[in-house]
Design a protein around this motif. Structure first.
Motif, PDB file in Angstrom:
ATOM      1  N   ASP A   1     -12.815  -0.355   5.606  1.00 31.20           N
ATOM      2  CA  ASP A   1     -12.760  -0.246   4.146  1.00 31.20           C
ATOM      3  C   ASP A   1     -12.212   1.113   3.720  1.00 31.20           C
ATOM      4  O   ASP A   1     -11.422   1.216   2.774  1.00 31.20           O
ATOM      5  CB  ASP A   1     -14.154  -0.435   3.541  1.00 31.20           C
ATOM      6  CG  ASP A   1     -14.676  -1.854   3.681  1.00 31.20           C
ATOM      7  OD1 ASP A   1     -13.905  -2.724   4.119  1.00 31.20           O
ATOM      8  OD2 ASP A   1     -15.855  -2.084   3.364  1.00 31.20           O
ATOM      9  N   LYS A   2     -12.636   2.146   4.418  1.00 34.24           N
ATOM     10  CA  LYS A   2     -12.187   3.505   4.088  1.00 34.24           C
ATOM     11  C   LYS A   2     -10.676   3.613   4.236  1.00 34.24           C
ATOM     12  O   LYS A   2      -9.988   4.208   3.388  1.00 34.24           O
ATOM     13  CB  LYS A   2     -12.889   4.515   4.996  1.00 34.24           C
ATOM     14  CG  LYS A   2     -12.601   5.962   4.655  1.00 34.24           C
ATOM     15  CD  LYS A   2     -13.427   6.893   5.545  1.00 34.24           C
ATOM     16  CE  LYS A   2     -13.183   8.356   5.209  1.00 34.24           C
ATOM     17  NZ  LYS A   2     -14.002   9.265   6.061  1.00 34.24           N
ATOM     18  N   PHE A   3     -10.152   3.034   5.301  1.00 34.48           N
ATOM     19  CA  PHE A   3      -8.704   3.031   5.502  1.00 34.48           C
ATOM     20  C   PHE A   3      -8.000   2.283   4.374  1.00 34.48           C
ATOM     21  O   PHE A   3      -7.028   2.770   3.793  1.00 34.48           O
ATOM     22  CB  PHE A   3      -8.349   2.396   6.843  1.00 34.48           C
ATOM     23  CG  PHE A   3      -6.913   1.973   6.949  1.00 34.48           C
ATOM     24  CD1 PHE A   3      -5.922   2.918   7.156  1.00 34.48           C
ATOM     25  CD2 PHE A   3      -6.564   0.636   6.794  1.00 34.48           C
ATOM     26  CE1 PHE A   3      -4.581   2.533   7.221  1.00 34.48           C
ATOM     27  CE2 PHE A   3      -5.235   0.254   6.855  1.00 34.48           C
ATOM     28  CZ  PHE A   3      -4.239   1.196   7.077  1.00 34.48           C
ATOM     29  N   LEU A   4      -8.490   1.081   4.068  1.00 34.72           N
ATOM     30  CA  LEU A   4      -7.842   0.262   3.047  1.00 34.72           C
ATOM     31  C   LEU A   4      -7.861   0.949   1.685  1.00 34.72           C
ATOM     32  O   LEU A   4      -6.861   0.945   0.950  1.00 34.72           O
ATOM     33  CB  LEU A   4      -8.510  -1.109   2.969  1.00 34.72           C
ATOM     34  CG  LEU A   4      -8.311  -2.009   4.202  1.00 34.72           C
ATOM     35  CD1 LEU A   4      -9.186  -3.246   4.126  1.00 34.72           C
ATOM     36  CD2 LEU A   4      -6.836  -2.400   4.350  1.00 34.72           C
ATOM     37  N   LYS A   5      -8.972   1.574   1.343  1.00 30.17           N
ATOM     38  CA  LYS A   5      -9.049   2.265   0.065  1.00 30.17           C
ATOM     39  C   LYS A   5      -8.110   3.462   0.024  1.00 30.17           C
ATOM     40  O   LYS A   5      -7.590   3.823  -1.035  1.00 30.17           O
ATOM     41  CB  LYS A   5     -10.489   2.695  -0.200  1.00 30.17           C
ATOM     42  CG  LYS A   5     -11.430   1.522  -0.493  1.00 30.17           C
ATOM     43  CD  LYS A   5     -12.873   1.981  -0.673  1.00 30.17           C
ATOM     44  CE  LYS A   5     -13.793   0.793  -0.950  1.00 30.17           C
ATOM     45  NZ  LYS A   5     -15.212   1.208  -1.077  1.00 30.17           N
ATOM     46  N   SER A   6      -7.872   4.069   1.193  1.00 28.09           N
ATOM     47  CA  SER A   6      -6.976   5.234   1.230  1.00 28.09           C
ATOM     48  C   SER A   6      -5.531   4.850   0.929  1.00 28.09           C
ATOM     49  O   SER A   6      -4.730   5.700   0.524  1.00 28.09           O
ATOM     50  CB  SER A   6      -7.052   5.906   2.606  1.00 28.09           C
ATOM     51  OG  SER A   6      -6.329   5.177   3.588  1.00 28.09           O
ATOM     52  N   ILE A   7      -5.191   3.574   1.126  1.00 24.03           N
ATOM     53  CA  ILE A   7      -3.832   3.119   0.822  1.00 24.03           C
ATOM     54  C   ILE A   7      -3.806   2.293  -0.465  1.00 24.03           C
ATOM     55  O   ILE A   7      -2.849   1.556  -0.721  1.00 24.03           O
ATOM     56  CB  ILE A   7      -3.236   2.310   1.992  1.00 24.03           C
ATOM     57  CG1 ILE A   7      -4.071   1.057   2.297  1.00 24.03           C
ATOM     58  CG2 ILE A   7      -3.115   3.175   3.238  1.00 24.03           C
ATOM     59  CD1 ILE A   7      -3.425   0.128   3.325  1.00 24.03           C
ATOM     60  N   GLY A   8      -4.869   2.413  -1.241  1.00 25.14           N
ATOM     61  CA  GLY A   8      -4.905   1.757  -2.549  1.00 25.14           C
ATOM     62  C   GLY A   8      -5.303   0.302  -2.530  1.00 25.14           C
ATOM     63  O   GLY A   8      -4.999  -0.436  -3.474  1.00 25.14           O
ATOM     64  N   ARG A   9      -5.995  -0.119  -1.475  1.00 19.22           N
ATOM     65  CA  ARG A   9      -6.428  -1.512  -1.370  1.00 19.22           C
ATOM     66  C   ARG A   9      -7.931  -1.620  -1.575  1.00 19.22           C
ATOM     67  O   ARG A   9      -8.699  -0.848  -0.998  1.00 19.22           O
ATOM     68  CB  ARG A   9      -6.076  -2.080   0.003  1.00 19.22           C
ATOM     69  CG  ARG A   9      -4.594  -2.216   0.257  1.00 19.22           C
ATOM     70  CD  ARG A   9      -4.023  -3.354  -0.555  1.00 19.22           C
ATOM     71  NE  ARG A   9      -2.644  -3.620  -0.239  1.00 19.22           N
ATOM     72  CZ  ARG A   9      -2.127  -4.834  -0.094  1.00 19.22           C
ATOM     73  NH1 ARG A   9      -2.903  -5.889  -0.237  1.00 19.22           N
ATOM     74  NH2 ARG A   9      -0.850  -4.982   0.157  1.00 19.22           N
ATOM     75  N   ASP A  10      -8.349  -2.582  -2.373  1.00 17.67           N
ATOM     76  CA  ASP A  10      -9.763  -2.867  -2.553  1.00 17.67           C
ATOM     77  C   ASP A  10     -10.127  -4.001  -1.598  1.00 17.67           C
ATOM     78  O   ASP A  10      -9.679  -5.140  -1.789  1.00 17.67           O
ATOM     79  CB  ASP A  10     -10.040  -3.276  -4.003  1.00 17.67           C
ATOM     80  CG  ASP A  10     -11.526  -3.415  -4.293  1.00 17.67           C
ATOM     81  OD1 ASP A  10     -12.322  -2.865  -3.508  1.00 17.67           O
ATOM     82  OD2 ASP A  10     -11.879  -4.069  -5.295  1.00 17.67           O
ATOM     83  N   PRO A  11     -10.886  -3.732  -0.536  1.00 16.63           N
ATOM     84  CA  PRO A  11     -11.177  -4.757   0.472  1.00 16.63           C
ATOM     85  C   PRO A  11     -11.804  -6.009  -0.125  1.00 16.63           C
ATOM     86  O   PRO A  11     -12.692  -5.934  -0.971  1.00 16.63           O
ATOM     87  CB  PRO A  11     -12.161  -4.042   1.411  1.00 16.63           C
ATOM     88  CG  PRO A  11     -11.892  -2.586   1.197  1.00 16.63           C
ATOM     89  CD  PRO A  11     -11.543  -2.447  -0.256  1.00 16.63           C
TER      90      PRO A  11
END
Length: 315
Positions: free
Chosen positions: A149-159
């Protein structure tokens, strides 16, 4: 060109994400991957790249033992029973920018995948850690859902986590529960074009600027400052050595022609050769590595399709 596995691993380190990495031979199925990391505990992931009739794309990432019914998922997305299908093989390289057999949530780091919807198995949250390919199927990395989740949020994605085994009724009074996860934009893949031939007059490179694709424009196209824009990604897959070599020569000749003109000749004079050599090496190094990887993975194409059919049988 998309992220390499090494760039991805560096990004994870910069984000202070805890993960373990395991190198192994190229694997094309979950079963093959289990031979190398299955004994380490945690959940193995299976990843599908799907598309709908409106050219919208989806990465479905689930635990290996989670049953994913594509027809049910299609209905839950509001696409009808036959709305989802496997994406074409060329879309894997063109959109996710990874070789065949390397579909992974981490591919969403690439700008070309910005309109791809990611659906994650809620079962990932029950595992101490899960295994994914880091853009290449000769390595697996393990991490927990929080760090994913942390990775996805760092690229602007809401898991978005989904219970893939649920089968809620869809009807007039019960709208599709996953319709919000349908991508807002479609992606049109470029039409396959015959191999371009080098120009005969040495001064011009033929360019078709009409087609809108997600790939970078060819290197001979000029930007507003008059400098060539490098094309560092190829969506082609290669059937034989001749086609592979032809693509390399084509890219080199395009860049060479874009580097040599009246302005550069006048500006650099006798040092032009050195300048051109340095620019060719700088611009083509990563691209040649990418083309070589595509060529390498072509050898595994048949195995990939066999693995895909195997996955479907187990869904």
């Amino acid at each position: 060109m998309g992220f390499s596995k090494y760039q991805l691993l560096e990004l994870l380190k910069e984000l202070l994400i805890q993960f373990s990495q395991y190198e192994h031979p190229v694997v094309l199925t979950v079963e093959e991957g289990e031979k190398y990391v299955g004994h380490l505990g945690g959940g193995m992931s299976k990843n599908l790249f799907l598309k709908d009739k409106k050219h919208r794309f989806y990465v479905v990432s689930a635990l290996a033992n989670t049953k994913v019914d594509i027809k049910v998922l299609s209905q839950r997305l509001g696409l009808g029973k036959g709305g989802l299908r496997m994406a074409p093989a060329e879309a894997i390289g063109e959109i996710l920018q990874v070789p065949l057999g390397c579909v992974t949530p981490f591919a969403l780091v690439n700008e070309s995948a910005r309109d791809v919807s990611l659906l994650l198995d809620q079962g990932f949250k029950t595992q101490e850690h899960c295994f994914f390919h880091p853009l290449s199927n000769d390595m697996s990395i393990s991490l927990n859902a929080r760090d994913l989740d942390k990775f996805l949020k760092s690229i602007g994605r809401d898991p978005s986590y989904v219970d893939f085994e649920a089968n809620p009724t869809v009807g007039k009074d019960q709208p599709p529960d996953l319709v919000a996860l349908v991508p807002s934009g479609s992606i049109v893949l470029p039409e396959k074009q015959p191999s371009s031939q080098a120009p005969t007059d040495g001064n011009h490179v033929s360019v078709d600027n009409k087609s809108k694709t997600i790939s970078a424009k060819v290197v001979s196209e000029k930007n507003t400052k008059g400098k060539p824009v490098n094309n560092t990604h190829s969506s082609r897959s290669f059937a034989d050595v001749d086609q592979f070599v032809e693509e390399m020569l084509h890219k080199t000749s395009e860049l060479l022609l874009s580097e040599i003109n009246e302005d550069t000749i006048h500006k650099h004079g006798e040092h032009l050769g050195t300048r051109v050599s340095e620019n060719l090496r700088k611009a083509l190094s990563s691209d040649m590595k990418n083309l070589s990887m595509i060529f390498k993975n072509k050898a595994y194409t048949e195995g990939f399709h066999a693995g895909t059919h195997s996955q479907w049988r187990h869904l």
